[in-house]
Design an enzyme around this catalytic site. Structure first.
Site, mmCIF file in Angstrom:
data_model
loop_
_atom_site.group_PDB
_atom_site.id
_atom_site.type_symbol
_atom_site.label_atom_id
_atom_site.label_comp_id
_atom_site.label_asym_id
_atom_site.label_seq_id
_atom_site.Cartn_x
_atom_site.Cartn_y
_atom_site.Cartn_z
ATOM 1 N N GLU A 108 0.841 -1.197 0.000
ATOM 2 C CA GLU A 108 0.000 0.000 0.000
ATOM 3 C C GLU A 108 0.878 1.250 0.000
ATOM 4 O OE1 GLU A 108 -3.473 1.913 2.877
ATOM 5 O OE2 GLU A 108 -3.160 -0.258 2.840
ATOM 6 N N ASP A 110 0.039 5.472 0.253
ATOM 7 C CA ASP A 110 -1.107 6.344 0.512
ATOM 8 C C ASP A 110 -0.779 7.826 0.574
ATOM 9 O OD1 ASP A 110 -3.337 4.379 1.896
ATOM 10 O OD2 ASP A 110 -1.327 3.818 2.492
ATOM 11 N N GLU A 112 -3.208 10.304 2.587
ATOM 12 C CA GLU A 112 -4.410 10.397 3.410
ATOM 13 C C GLU A 112 -4.528 11.819 3.955
ATOM 14 O OE1 GLU A 112 -5.284 5.994 5.264
ATOM 15 O OE2 GLU A 112 -3.884 7.272 6.363
#
Length: 312
Positions: A108, A110, A112
């Site tokens: 993953e 990201d 955010e």
């Protein structure tokens, strides 16, 4: 809003004259050609030409909404043009743009965006997880206070991912580099991943470690997206990915680009896993060489006011 001293402004203005770190060919990918709703389908809408996507969290969909790419990618440069909700109170709300696979030990990468209480601004968090490293307390997270209000206009957020490094960019400025150093092993993302855009309830942790929670009455919380994709598309029916026919940048930064990144991290970064005294640096071989001597910016302090919310 961030406030700078005179000396800081001189540094910022000097760096701002440097050549942008990456040149983006902003060819927007239409929604129907590349994406599909993931959840909260009635709160996933797009413009007639498919080049603008909006997702929301409101009383109809209090759990949020999201979309995912129709294809997985094995490396690439992925840019999302994002405008965040401009509600004065968005505590607990998490809007995101990320790459992820659905394997048990998942990879993953990201961006955010963490919501805020009245009088404050959105916080940016970047994450890098490889082979389920977040499940083994080896997640690589960082947080930053952006030097602009990301809810007032669209800004570019780019992930460059190749076999040697991951670089995060904000408006073509590099803000973080994660190199695939010796000893990192499976913690460096290496498996094909899909793209996602989501908005969801992160009340348990997003704003002051869960002290302030989502107030759905102050919604709707609406996020706008457009996408530029330059990645190695994977045929899911083939067990071994085909050789990529897309030119993926190597990501070797110039001295000017590194100056940009050093400035951003010095003034805007408020948390790094490398500086977390509760985590063992022995688990992160890259921390011995990353940002030597860098000082974290002060984290924002909680304030409260009675301002009302506002829709995009």
């Amino acid at each position: 809003m961030l406030y700078f001293t005179y000396a800081q402004l001189i540094i910022l203005c000097t760096i701002a004259t440097l050549k942008p770190s990456i040149a983006l060919n902003l060819s927007i990918v239409p929604f129907n050609e590349a994406f599909a709703p993931l959840y909260g389908n009635r709160s996933v809408v797009h413009s007639d030409d498919g080049k603008l996507i909006q997702i929301s969290m409101d009383q109809r969909t209090p759990y949020g909404s999201g979309f995912t790419s129709q294809y997985a990618y094995n490396h690439g440069m992925f840019t999302a043009l994002i405008k965040l909700p401009n509600n004065s109170y968005s505590a607990g709300v998490v809007a995101s743009f990320y790459l992820q696979n659905k394997e048990w030990l998942q990879d993953e990468i990201d961006f955010e965006f963490l919501g805020h209480i009245d009088g404050e601004k959105w916080v940016l968090q970047t994450n890098v997880y490889g082979n389920g490293s977040n499940q083994q307390h080896r997640g690589r997270e960082e947080r930053y206070t952006l030097p602009f209000d990301p809810s007032q206009d669209f800004h570019n957020y780019t992930i460059l991912w190749n076999t040697g490094r991951i670089i995060f960019y904000v408006d073509e400025w590099p803000i973080r580099e994660v190199e695939n150093v010796n000893g990192m092993g499976g913690d460096f993302p290496s498996k094909p991943m899909s793209l996602y855009g989501t908005i969801w309830d992160g009340s348990d942790w997003a704003t002051y470690k869960g002290k302030y929670r989502v107030d759905i009455q102050r919604g709707p919380f609406v996020t706008g997206y457009s996408f530029v994709i330059n990645g190695c598309r994977v045929d899911k029916s083939v067990s071994v990915p085909d050789e990529c026919d897309v030119a993926i940048p190597i990501g070797l930064m110039t001295s000017d680009e590194r100056l940009r990144m050093k400035w951003f991290r010095g003034w805007c970064m408020t948390y790094s896993y490398c500086n977390d005294k509760d985590r063992s640096r022995d688990s992160f071989p890259e921390c011995g060489v990353e940002d030597p001597g860098i000082q974290l910016a002060p984290a924002p302090q909680a304030v409260s006011s009675g301002a009302s919310s506002r829709f995009i």
